[in-house]
Design an enzyme around this catalytic site. Structure first.
Site, short mmCIF file in Angstrom:
data_model
loop_
_atom_site.label_atom_id
_atom_site.label_comp_id
_atom_site.label_asym_id
_atom_site.label_seq_id
_atom_site.Cartn_x
_atom_site.Cartn_y
_atom_site.Cartn_z
N ASP A 188 -10.98 1.76 -3.09
CA ASP A 188 -11.53 1.47 -1.76
C ASP A 188 -13.05 1.47 -1.80
OD1 ASP A 188 -9.17 1.07 -0.41
OD2 ASP A 188 -8.99 3.12 0.32
N ASP A 196 0.83 -1.21 0.00
CA ASP A 196 0.00 0.00 0.00
C ASP A 196 0.86 1.26 0.00
OD1 ASP A 196 -2.35 1.48 0.12
OD2 ASP A 196 -3.21 0.24 1.70
C1 GLA Z 1 -5.74 1.68 2.33
C2 GLA Z 1 -6.20 0.55 1.44
C3 GLA Z 1 -7.25 -0.26 2.14
C4 GLA Z 1 -6.71 -0.78 3.45
C5 GLA Z 1 -6.19 0.36 4.30
C6 GLA Z 1 -5.49 -0.17 5.52
O1 GLA Z 1 -6.75 2.61 2.52
O2 GLA Z 1 -6.68 1.03 0.22
O3 GLA Z 1 -7.68 -1.32 1.33
O4 GLA Z 1 -5.70 -1.72 3.21
O5 GLA Z 1 -5.29 1.17 3.58
O6 GLA Z 1 -5.12 0.84 6.39
#
Ligand code: GLA
Length: 706
Positions: free
Chosen positions: A527, A459
């Site tokens: 997301d 990420d």
């Molecule tokens: C980001 C990702 C999510 C999740 C969060 C975890 O927002 O896009 O899918 O993994 O981080 O903190």
């Protein structure tokens, strides 16, 4: 695929299965574009080269709109692809030195054109490559400051990967993929009016705001007909593509790393800079053919192991948030395995002192309270259940409240004496620094040795805001060197752990591009997991990228993240089945009936998965703003899969049949579920009848040619 040389060694013709690209050098060493479009022969290219340039006029440059790679300096007024500054002079004037061609049956054919600027002592090489079976032209640039007895550096203010020149048409339309967090890759089209359209990112990562992609057509192309010129940049940092409609009606698109021309790298004598690849293709078959060509190219030549299928994943992120622990994850894993899940992923919260967003990032060791024996006991259990095991990481970041930051506060991007921006309570590590990369490589390597991990969700959850690098002579290079450092780190880990797959995530789809896809297996699309919003996000995404890399989850209803929309499990599954299926629901909260229904959807997905992940995509009806039916079709060999969604039936009107594409008209097709047989021509002309009705209905059809 081939590269032919003509015009006494000063003209080159690159041809793919359906298109050609031609360029030539004038006697004054001006490198001019000749053709990009339908396939032509070498003698056609030579005839084009014989056409003189228009006569000189004091207020216009005859070179503008014709050059393969316009540089700053001399009689040019278009945006330069290359801008160089040294103590003596700004701008370049180059002499052609030589060309080379190289042919490799697997990697493709490459043309290299070498130029030299004697005042700057600068070598410039323009690279062109065509991959086997593709109409994609890959272009990039290398610039080398040749050792010359002096020690003065050169500065590359800008060094684009390529400039694309389009032929004359009466008007142009531009398509682009724009968005923001939770609403990525939405397709818009509009006329290209005189002037420039700039898309890009000045955020340090690819960004949610624009995918580094464009498509241009004369306003007359449709989904399955018409000429389309489309390009995509393979770069995961700040970038810019400038599409210019010039005064004489010509169009050029120039792009590369960096958003501004404020300084990219400094080259001491002996140093080189290599730009990212800017890939582009022409098709006469409309936006559908353009996407299919992009998908085939990525699966064959970009994505590692693109021919392998991706597993069905479970991730409790939306259900449990940061509250992850071994017992709960074991229970979730048992339930996920019973539903047919193949990859079990522990998201954020397993490491360091990570109880929430405020602490722990940077400390990549399992949290003692949550995972007392480390990750291995859970990973072993997940393996015993027949699934792969994955974890979430965000290696480029650190919380100020972490052991790593306390030990190395100087490792983050920062300007001493200035306020730091702590988006999401985190700071960006300076991956341009070798010591930072060494530390991360060692830590991640130890982590991968400590437990049998099969997958990393990598990420990146904030933009660059304080790109300072105290002590560095040329801190501007941080923008590109961070991305090069990231690539190096992932490449190193993959080489040491070839069985580990990587998903690129950046708060959803903030880092989706051909550069990251060259070293990852899939991307987190958004997301936003709302199944209706996702149809539009996925429609845009599919313009460039294949279903095989598009992670899509079924999450709880009402949709907890954004809009509280209620939808059936059917609608959520069919929406997510258009990509790499994942499940992100709270399985501890689900009834046995819900789990049984989900298991049957997972089983169905597995039967259609090869067709979805590797088939040719036909977008039958785009998702609209309103309530209309939308559908996609995938074709692989004898198999055809159709996914259809009806958001809302209006006025009691019957839902129209779906006219299928890419079928053999003379063959018959059997519906694998119902056994009903229909003629290919009937499915193409009258169409496939669906029984969709009401609100948020959806269906899957699987047909097989007899
Ligand atoms: C980001 C990702 C999510 C999740 C969060 C975890 O927002 O896009 O899918 O993994 O981080 O903190």
């Amino acid at each position: 695929m081939m590269i032919e040389t003509g015009g006494s060694g000063r003209l080159w013709l690159l041809s793919g299965p359906g298109s050609s690209y031609a360029l030539h050098l004038t006697e004054r060493d001006e490198l001019l574009h000749l053709h990009w479009g339908r396939r032509i022969a070498l003698r056609d290219a030579e005839a084009l080269a014989a056409d003189p340039l228009p006569a000189e006029r004091p207020f216009e440059s005859v070179l503008d709109g014709h050059e393969e790679y316009p540089v700053e300096g001399g009689p040019r007024f278009v945006r330069p692809a290359l801008s160089v500054r040294s103590r003596q002079v700004r701008g370049t004037e180059w002499c052609f030195e030589e060309y080379e061609t190289a042919a490799d049956p697997a990697a493709g054919h490459e043309l290299r054109l070498h130029f030299h600027d004697s005042l700057h002592h600068l070598d410039l090489t323009l690279h062109y490559r065509m991959r086997p079976g593709c109409d994609v032209v890959e272009r990039w640039t290398t610039a080398t400051h040749v050792p010359n007895g002096h020690r003065d550096p050169l500065e590359l203010l800008r060094a684009d990967a390529a400039t694309w020149t389009l032929p004359h048409r009466d008007g142009w339309r531009m398509s682009q993929l724009h968005g923001r967090w939770g609403a990525e890759s939405r397709l818009v089209h509009g006329p290209l009016t005189p002037g420039e359209r700039l898309i890009g990112s000045r955020r340090g990562h690819t960004g949610h705001q624009h995918l580094p992609w464009f498509a241009l057509d004369a306003g007359d192309a449709g989904e399955e007909h018409g000429e389309v010129w489309t390009g995509a940049l393979a770069w995961s940092g700040s970038w810019r593509i400038a599409v210019a409609a010039l005064p004489d009606g010509r169009v050029q698109a120039t792009g590369g790393a960096g958003h501004d021309d404020a300084g990219l790298v400094r080259l001491d004598p002996g140093d080189s800079y290599t730009s990212p690849v800017f890939a582009a293709l022409w098709t006469g078959g409309g936006f559908g053919a353009a996407s299919r060509a992009w998908h085939a190219y990525q699966l064959a030549h970009v994505v590692p192991g693109g021919q392998r299928l991706r597993p069905v994943l479970y991730n409790s992120r939306e259900a449990t948030g940061f509250d992850v622990g071994e017992r709960q994850q074991r229970e979730l894993a048992r339930r996920a395995a019973a539903m047919g899940v193949e990859l079990f992923v522990v998201d954020d919260g397993w490491f360091g002192d990570r109880a929430g967003e405020r602490s722990g990032l940077g400390d990549w060791t399992p949290n003692q309270d949550r995972f007392p024996g480390g990750l291995k006991p859970l990973a072993d259990e997940v393996h015993a259940l027949g699934m792969q095991f994955g974890i979430w990481v965000e290696p480029e970041m650190v919380n100020p409240d972490s052991d790593l930051y306390r030990a190395h506060p100087d490792w983050v991007q920062h300007h001493p004496g200035r306020r730091s921006t702590e988006y999401r309570h985190q700071l960006v590590l300076n991956l341009a620094r070798t010591d930072v990369r060494e530390h991360l490589a060692e830590r991640l390597d130890a982590l991968l040795h400590s437990a049998p991990v099969d997958y990393l969700k990598w990420d990146f959850n904030r933009c660059f805001t304080d790109p300072g690098w105290p002590g560095e002579r040329y801190p501007e290079r941080l923008w590109t060197a961070h991305v090069e450092g990231l690539y190096e780190l992932i490449d190193r880990l993959r080489a040491a752990h070839p069985g580990v797959a990587v998903e690129s995530c950046s708060g959803g789809g903030g880092r989706v591009d051909l550069g990251i896809l060259a070293r990852t297996d899939q991307v987190w699309t958004s997301d936003n997991t709302d199944p209706l919003d996702r149809l539009r996000i996925q429609h845009g995404f599919s313009q460039l990228h294949p279903a095989r890399v598009m992670a899509a989850w079924v999450t709880d209803s009402p949709s907890p993240m954004l809009n509280h929309r209620r939808s059936s499990l059917r609608f959520r599954f069919v929406s997510a089945m258009a990509g790499v299926l994942g499940i992100g629901v709270d399985l501890l909260d689900w009834s046995a009936e819900e789990r049984a229904e989900a298991a049957s959807w997972v089983a169905l997905y597995k039967t259609v998965r090869p067709v979805v992940q590797h088939g040719d995509l036909y977008r039958l009806r785009p998702p609209g703003e309103g309530g209309d039916l939308s559908a996609v079709q995938y074709v692989l060999g004898a198999d055809t899969v159709v996914l259809a969604w009806l958001p809302a039936q209006a006025f009691g009107a019957p839902v129209p049949p779906l006219r299928l594409r890419g079928l053999d008209r003379d063959a018959s097709y059997r519906d694998v579920t119902t056994g009903v047989v229909q003629r290919g021509a009937v499915l193409a002309e009258r169409g496939l009848r669906t029984t969709l009705a009401g609100d948020l209905d959806a269906a899957v059809f699987h047909l097989r040619r007899l």
